[in-house]
Design an enzyme around this catalytic site. Structure first.
Site, mmCIF file in Angstrom:
data_model
loop_
_atom_site.group_PDB
_atom_site.id
_atom_site.type_symbol
_atom_site.label_atom_id
_atom_site.label_comp_id
_atom_site.label_asym_id
_atom_site.label_seq_id
_atom_site.Cartn_x
_atom_site.Cartn_y
_atom_site.Cartn_z
ATOM 1 N N GLU A 33 0.855 -1.193 0.000
ATOM 2 C CA GLU A 33 0.000 0.000 0.000
ATOM 3 C C GLU A 33 0.886 1.237 0.000
ATOM 4 O O GLU A 33 1.785 1.387 0.835
ATOM 5 C CB GLU A 33 -0.945 0.059 1.208
ATOM 6 C CG GLU A 33 -1.892 1.261 1.036
ATOM 7 C CD GLU A 33 -2.822 1.543 2.213
ATOM 8 O OE1 GLU A 33 -2.671 0.915 3.276
ATOM 9 O OE2 GLU A 33 -3.685 2.424 2.048
ATOM 10 N N GLU A 58 4.807 5.114 3.655
ATOM 11 C CA GLU A 58 4.192 6.396 4.018
ATOM 12 C C GLU A 58 5.282 7.430 4.208
ATOM 13 O O GLU A 58 6.305 7.145 4.840
ATOM 14 C CB GLU A 58 3.364 6.209 5.299
ATOM 15 C CG GLU A 58 2.858 7.481 5.942
ATOM 16 C CD GLU A 58 2.036 8.368 5.003
ATOM 17 O OE1 GLU A 58 1.126 7.882 4.333
ATOM 18 O OE2 GLU A 58 2.352 9.582 4.930
ATOM 19 N N ASP A 85 9.655 8.078 0.204
ATOM 20 C CA ASP A 85 8.896 8.564 -0.948
ATOM 21 C C ASP A 85 8.628 7.344 -1.835
ATOM 22 O O ASP A 85 9.545 6.809 -2.473
ATOM 23 C CB ASP A 85 9.722 9.622 -1.688
ATOM 24 C CG ASP A 85 9.063 10.062 -2.991
ATOM 25 O OD1 ASP A 85 7.997 9.520 -3.352
ATOM 26 O OD2 ASP A 85 9.628 10.942 -3.662
ATOM 27 N N ASP A 108 -2.436 12.013 -2.868
ATOM 28 C CA ASP A 108 -2.552 13.487 -2.851
ATOM 29 C C ASP A 108 -2.791 13.995 -4.274
ATOM 30 O O ASP A 108 -2.004 13.697 -5.184
ATOM 31 C CB ASP A 108 -1.266 14.104 -2.292
ATOM 32 C CG ASP A 108 -1.127 13.837 -0.792
ATOM 33 O OD1 ASP A 108 -2.159 13.569 -0.141
ATOM 34 O OD2 ASP A 108 0.008 13.888 -0.280
ATOM 35 N N LYS A 112 -3.321 22.061 -8.210
ATOM 36 C CA LYS A 112 -2.835 23.160 -9.060
ATOM 37 C C LYS A 112 -1.982 22.602 -10.200
ATOM 38 O O LYS A 112 -1.120 21.744 -9.971
ATOM 39 C CB LYS A 112 -1.995 24.135 -8.235
ATOM 40 C CG LYS A 112 -2.819 24.915 -7.239
ATOM 41 C CD LYS A 112 -1.983 25.952 -6.527
ATOM 42 C CE LYS A 112 -2.861 26.684 -5.530
ATOM 43 N NZ LYS A 112 -2.178 27.080 -4.330
ATOM 44 N N ASP A 144 -11.121 10.841 -4.266
ATOM 45 C CA ASP A 144 -12.317 11.688 -4.251
ATOM 46 C C ASP A 144 -12.150 12.837 -5.248
ATOM 47 O O ASP A 144 -13.019 13.695 -5.325
ATOM 48 C CB ASP A 144 -12.503 12.289 -2.848
ATOM 49 C CG ASP A 144 -11.248 13.040 -2.445
ATOM 50 O OD1 ASP A 144 -10.222 12.377 -2.218
ATOM 51 O OD2 ASP A 144 -11.278 14.288 -2.419
ATOM 52 N N THR A 177 -10.669 3.444 4.325
ATOM 53 C CA THR A 177 -9.495 4.166 4.822
ATOM 54 C C THR A 177 -9.972 5.379 5.623
ATOM 55 O O THR A 177 -11.134 5.783 5.532
ATOM 56 C CB THR A 177 -8.615 4.660 3.658
ATOM 57 O OG1 THR A 177 -9.288 5.736 2.979
ATOM 58 C CG2 THR A 177 -8.306 3.547 2.682
ATOM 59 N N PHE A 179 -9.373 8.505 5.088
ATOM 60 C CA PHE A 179 -9.870 9.555 4.201
ATOM 61 C C PHE A 179 -11.204 9.169 3.583
ATOM 62 O O PHE A 179 -12.073 10.015 3.408
ATOM 63 C CB PHE A 179 -8.823 9.893 3.128
ATOM 64 C CG PHE A 179 -7.852 10.930 3.607
ATOM 65 C CD1 PHE A 179 -6.879 10.617 4.541
ATOM 66 C CD2 PHE A 179 -7.925 12.243 3.156
ATOM 67 C CE1 PHE A 179 -5.986 11.575 5.012
ATOM 68 C CE2 PHE A 179 -7.041 13.216 3.616
ATOM 69 C CZ PHE A 179 -6.073 12.884 4.545
ATOM 70 N N GLU A 180 -11.376 7.897 3.257
ATOM 71 C CA GLU A 180 -12.659 7.477 2.697
ATOM 72 C C GLU A 180 -13.786 7.750 3.703
ATOM 73 O O GLU A 180 -14.828 8.304 3.356
ATOM 74 C CB GLU A 180 -12.625 5.989 2.356
ATOM 75 C CG GLU A 180 -13.985 5.490 1.902
ATOM 76 C CD GLU A 180 -14.020 4.000 1.626
ATOM 77 O OE1 GLU A 180 -12.997 3.439 1.245
ATOM 78 O OE2 GLU A 180 -15.094 3.415 1.787
#
Ligand SMILES: C[S@@+](CC[C@H](N)C(=O)[O-])C[C@H]1O[C@@H](n2cnc3c(N)ncnc32)[C@H](O)[C@@H]1O
Length: 199
Positions: A33, A58, A85, A108, A112, A144, A177, A179-180
């Site tokens: 992941e 992460e 990274d 992420d 922009k 999302d 998750t 964020f979900e």
């Protein structure tokens, strides 16, 4: 009992090859992941699948430490976490044919235009990740962010070795998750896409 230190693995030094299978018994299938955040998905999936080895990468130290403590509290022997990274690791170190599945949830979006070059999903990353998946391996992505989703879907759709499969082709349909959970509560649309590498 295991400690957070037993969960943590060092990033590859000097871009040396990284084979995530080396942390588990031979023949153990391994899933990766990327951007595992606080580790909610990894925790659920590792508890449900003790026969699979999981590696989470992460970047943010705060989330990384939180996730490592969490895995240790649950005494999960089939999880390893690396602070790195992930784009760099995948592009420069991850060995070929080592992954049974790849999970990327809410990467992420860098909305922009001038920041698009920071995005995880770019053609070189997709190429390297497909090389790391073994034949029949699954890659699941969820976001999302509608515009980023189109970019991701196009990149995966256009890859000659990938074909779309139902996102919920196994029992853990929604990754659930952090964020979900937050975005579903906010009423946002969640875009999901899954592909399988040609066997
Ligand atoms: C929006 S959060 C999503 C976290 C988690 N996947 C979830 O759905 O709850 C994105 C996560 O990816 C991590 N991240 C972003 N770019 C990364 C990279 N190149 N390598 C590793 N982690 C990264 C961030 O630090 C953050 O924790």
């Amino acid at each position: 009992m295991i400690r957070a230190d037993d969960i943590v693995i060092a990033p590859p030094a000097h871009d040396e090859p990284f084979d995530p299978r080396r942390f588990f018994d031979p023949q153990t299938p391994v899933e990766l992941e990327i951007g595992c955040g606080k580790g909610g998905f990894l925790l659920d999936r590792a508890r449900a699948h003790p026969q699979i080895g999981f590696v989470g990468i992460e970047w943010a130290n705060k989330y990384f430490k939180y996730a490592a403590d969490r895995m240790a509290r649950w005494n999960l022997r089939n999880v390893r976490l690396m602070r790195a990274d992930a784009r760099h690791v995948v592009l420069n170190s991850l060995v070929d044919d080592c992954l049974g599945a790849l999970h990327v949830y809410h990467p992420d979006p860098w909305p922009k235009k001038r920041h698009h070059k920071r995005r995880l999903f770019q053609r070189d990353f997709v190429e390297a990740a497909v090389t790391a998946l073994h034949g029949g391996g699954l890659w699941r992505v969820q976001t999302d962010h509608e515009e980023y989703f189109q970019v991701i879907r196009d990149l995966l759709d256009q890859h000659p070795l990938l074909r779309q499969v139902p996102f919920d082709s196994d029992e853990s349909a929604a990754p659930n998750t952090n964020f979900e959970i937050k975005y579903v509560r906010d009423g946002r649309t969640i875009y999901r896409f899954a592909v399988q590498k040609h066997p």
